[in-house]
Design an enzyme around this catalytic site. Structure first.
Site, short mmCIF file in Angstrom:
data_model
loop_
_atom_site.label_atom_id
_atom_site.label_comp_id
_atom_site.label_asym_id
_atom_site.label_seq_id
_atom_site.Cartn_x
_atom_site.Cartn_y
_atom_site.Cartn_z
CG ASP A 93 -2.25 0.72 0.92
OD1 ASP A 93 -2.26 1.59 0.02
OD2 ASP A 93 -3.26 0.44 1.58
CD GLU A 136 -19.91 6.06 4.58
OE1 GLU A 136 -19.72 5.19 5.43
OE2 GLU A 136 -20.87 6.07 3.81
#
Length: 712
Positions: free
Chosen positions: A247, A459
């Site tokens: 990542d 979110e």
């Protein structure tokens, strides 16, 4: 389903990659292990940027079709549709790539390696990135992930259409603000039963080209440098042959946040030695010195670079133009009428009808004079698209969809109602500055459609959202700001109130379930979402979606967010009644099951169980029933009945269809505490119907599912 190409072709690509890598210097090899790679002109290698996104459409690279967010796609429960969407996304991806290559454009988001899908399990509704996933169930996530990957990668016998990536491996689902230092502690049973199945299916069934490690540690090892995950499980146990990427900037966390290494040299060595081939970031520049000082064997570096060039060769970018059929895809397929039509259909099919008191829906336009539309998401484009999105040429909000659908014959009144999360829409105004307007709109309307919820500014991923909601996570499950107060005002008007929720996760809407006339979960429905929701509201489309997550009554029911034990989490382990259960969703028609029987029941012999049923559409509207099959074992500490098969059944009004299903032996097996799959003796229950077999689903639907059982 046939996979892309056989082992012989893969080996041929690998041999070509080995020949190419053998001609590189140490410095050249090292520079090819970071996401932005330079050209090597003497070897005919172009510059390439590995970082590209396609979670629900080609992202961050200009105009593209924006399909519903992944959680909305999951609500279709339709793996064939997911492959169709993946194929559409990869078609646009190739078209854009062909166009970009003509202009020598090798910037970020311009390659053919897409870091999607996200097959993490949405174990806790507070997790901000949950809307990037396919929900809380390992089986559903596996099926949808596999087919989306197949759509992205294609079925050409020689070439990958695009290269997909299963992420984030593994045991990753928040909290966002701790992800760079967090250690997800998980027992072997939960690891195998919940967190790994989707990844295994993506590797072994879909032959996914790439796997991305997670930011966090899992049981003490940083995921992007975990020998257990990347070498022992992924490569040795599952036979993965693609490439592993970190990542983004995760490797520097090894020494800056996880403290498992002391410096950058040790971090890159740990990652490379344990199976990470590609660094999203630039820290792998230290590999040159690590090799020179003996911390990394150059043979391991060669292996990583070969893995990377094998992927590029599978994509056909080193072959003469014309050999690869995908080179001929024209740019005009992007955002075409056909793509928009597909997108609208997908949006319709993702919508979930949660409540429909006295069949108030669908609305009858001929009986209405004025419709009131209120709420901060009614005209909010951000609430259409979620995150990791592209740019649409046209967005249709819910307000615009209703206005277009109502036409000139019905007046549509609108009020924003309130800010999405603040207590006023204007900083100079008093709190609740749209209350009087809401009262006026409701008083003048025959029906009120309230569009509430969240968007990706609240979110989402740490760094992509503001901090009002905990770096992307939700502090609770309540509607933020004054949304609940505005809904109460609407209810006080005495007019029917229909709530449309646009959010990527479950909200605690117990008051709304009790007091409002209808509730629709629209997710982040894509650029055409307003049109799709209007068609649902007015009955031009029949709601079909089912919940891929549990809607809880309150966050207080949930275990601690940082606890990765599955005990008490999701429909498979929870003890209390849900507000809206996993697998639940209403329709405008009715379905009846009959003549359900076991045709064979050979679990232990390895052939599995064959069952048959008939499904009839007993209503007056065509629809698609989602036939769900659950298996449960009578055994202490066994999970609740778990989803093991889904069949989509399109049925015209009055039509009956016979369905025959094989449940393999694996559908009855459970994982023990040592992480071994076991077929226990005992009584197995099989449930078949339009929902899961829990008590709350029976209360909401007024129906019981079909029940069969057998004993081993």
């Amino acid at each position: 389903m046939d996979l892309v190409y056989d082992q012989e072709k893969t080996d041929r690509y690998r041999r070509r990659a080995e020949e190419l890598v053998a001609q590189m210097t140490l410095e050249e090899k090292v520079l090819q292990t970071m996401h932005r790679t330079p050209a090597i002109e003497r070897l005919g290698i172009k510059a390439y940027n590995w970082w590209n996104e396609a979670l629900h459409g080609v992202a961050r690279a200009g105009t593209a079709t924006i399909f519903p967010q992944a959680i909305g796609l999951a609500a279709t429960f339709d793996e064939e549709l997911l492959e169709q969407i993946g194929d559409a996304v990869s078609t646009e991806a190739r078209a854009k790539f062909n166009m970009q290559q003509k202009g020598e454009d090798t910037d970020i988001y311009k390659g053919l390696t897409f870091w999607a899908p996200n097959v993490n399990i949405f174990r806790d509704p507070r997790w901000g990135r949950g809307h990037e996933t396919f929900g809380e169930d390992p089986y559903l996530t596996s099926r949808l992930g596999v087919r989306y990957i197949m759509g992205l990668q294609g079925h050409d016998e020689n070439y990958l259409k695009t290269a997909a990536c299963a992420k984030h491996f593994a045991v990753h689902s928040g909290p966002e603000n701790l992800r760079h230092s967090f250690d997800a502690i998980v027992n072997e049973q939960d690891l195998r039963e919940t967190y790994l199945p989707a990844f295994q299916a993506c590797v072994q069934e879909a032959k996914v080209e790439a796997v991305m490690g997670a930011y966090n540690r899992t049981n003490g090892q940083p995921c992007c440098g975990s020998r257990r995950l990347l070498t022992e499980i992924l490569r040795q146990e599952w036979g993965f042959e693609g490439h592993v990427t970190s990542d983004c900037w995760a490797i520097r966390d090894f020494h800056e946040n996880h403290y498992v290494t002391s410096n950058a040299m040790e971090s890159v060595s740990l990652a490379m030695n344990n199976g990470c081939d590609l660094n999203c970031g630039s820290l792998f520049v230290y590999l040159e010195k690590a090799v020179q000082e003996g911390m990394v064997d150059e043979k391991r570096l060669d292996e990583a670079v070969v893995n990377l060039f094998t992927a590029r060769m599978k994509l056909g970018v080193f072959d003469a133009k014309g050999k690869n059929p995908y080179d001929e895809i024209p740019y005009t397929v992007v955002d075409s009428p056909e793509m928009r039509k597909l997108n609208e259909k997908v949006s319709e099919r993702s919508v979930v009808l949660l409540k429909n008191k006295d069949h108030i829906l669908p609305l009858k336009k001929e009986e209405l004079h004025t419709i009131g539309v209120i709420g901060p998401n009614a005209d909010n484009r951000r609430a259409l698209v979620g995150n990791y999105e592209g740019t649409a040429s046209r967005y249709v909000t819910v307000l615009e969809g209703i206005q277009d659908h109502a036409g000139d014959g019905v007046r549509v009144l609108y009020s924003e109602g309130c800010h999405l999360y603040k207590d006023r829409t204007s900083s100079l105004a008093d709190a609740n500055d749209r209350a009087s307007e809401v009262r006026g709109v409701c008083e003048a309307s025959d029906v009120v459609i309230a569009v509430m919820g969240l968007d990706a500014s609240l979110e989402g991923e740490e760094g992509d959202t503001g901090n009002e909601y905990g770096s992307g996570d939700k502090p609770d499950l309540q509607l933020p700001g004054l949304q609940h107060d505005i809904l109460k005002l609407a209810k006080e008007s005495g007019k029917p109130v229909i709530l449309v929720l646009l959010s990527g996760s479950a909200m605690a809407v117990a008051w709304e379930e009790e007091h409002l006339d209808a509730v629709i979960q629209g997710w982040y429905p894509g650029a055409q979402g307003g049109t799709a929701i209007a068609r649902i509201l007015f009955g031009d489309a029949n709601p079909e979606g089912k919940l891929p997550v549990t809607f809880y009554r309150t966050a207080e029911e949930l275990p601690d967010f940082e606890d990765y034990s599955m005990k008490g989490r999701t429909y498979r382990y929870m003890k209390q009644k849900a507000l809206y259960p996993f697998g639940y969703g209403l329709s405008y028609t009715e379905y009846e099951y009959r003549n359900t029987e076991l045709l064979s029941g050979d679990i232990g012999g390895g052939k599995g169980v064959v069952l048959r049923t008939e499904v009839k559409n007993t209503g007056k509207m065509d629809g698609i029933e989602t036939v769900q099959i659950y298996v449960g074992l009578e055994r202490e500490d066994a999970p609740n009945p778990q989803l093991k098969r889904v069949v989509k059944a399109p049925l015209k009004a009055g039509e009956t269809r016979q369905i025959e299903v094989l449940l393999p032996k694996e559908a009855f097996m459970l994982w023990d505490e040592e992480g071994k799959q076991v077929l226990y003796p005992g009584k197995y229950h099989i449930y078949l119907g339009g929902s899961q077999p829990d008590e709350r689903s029976r209360e909401l639907t007024g129906k019981s599912v079909q029940h069969l059982w057998l004993e081993l």
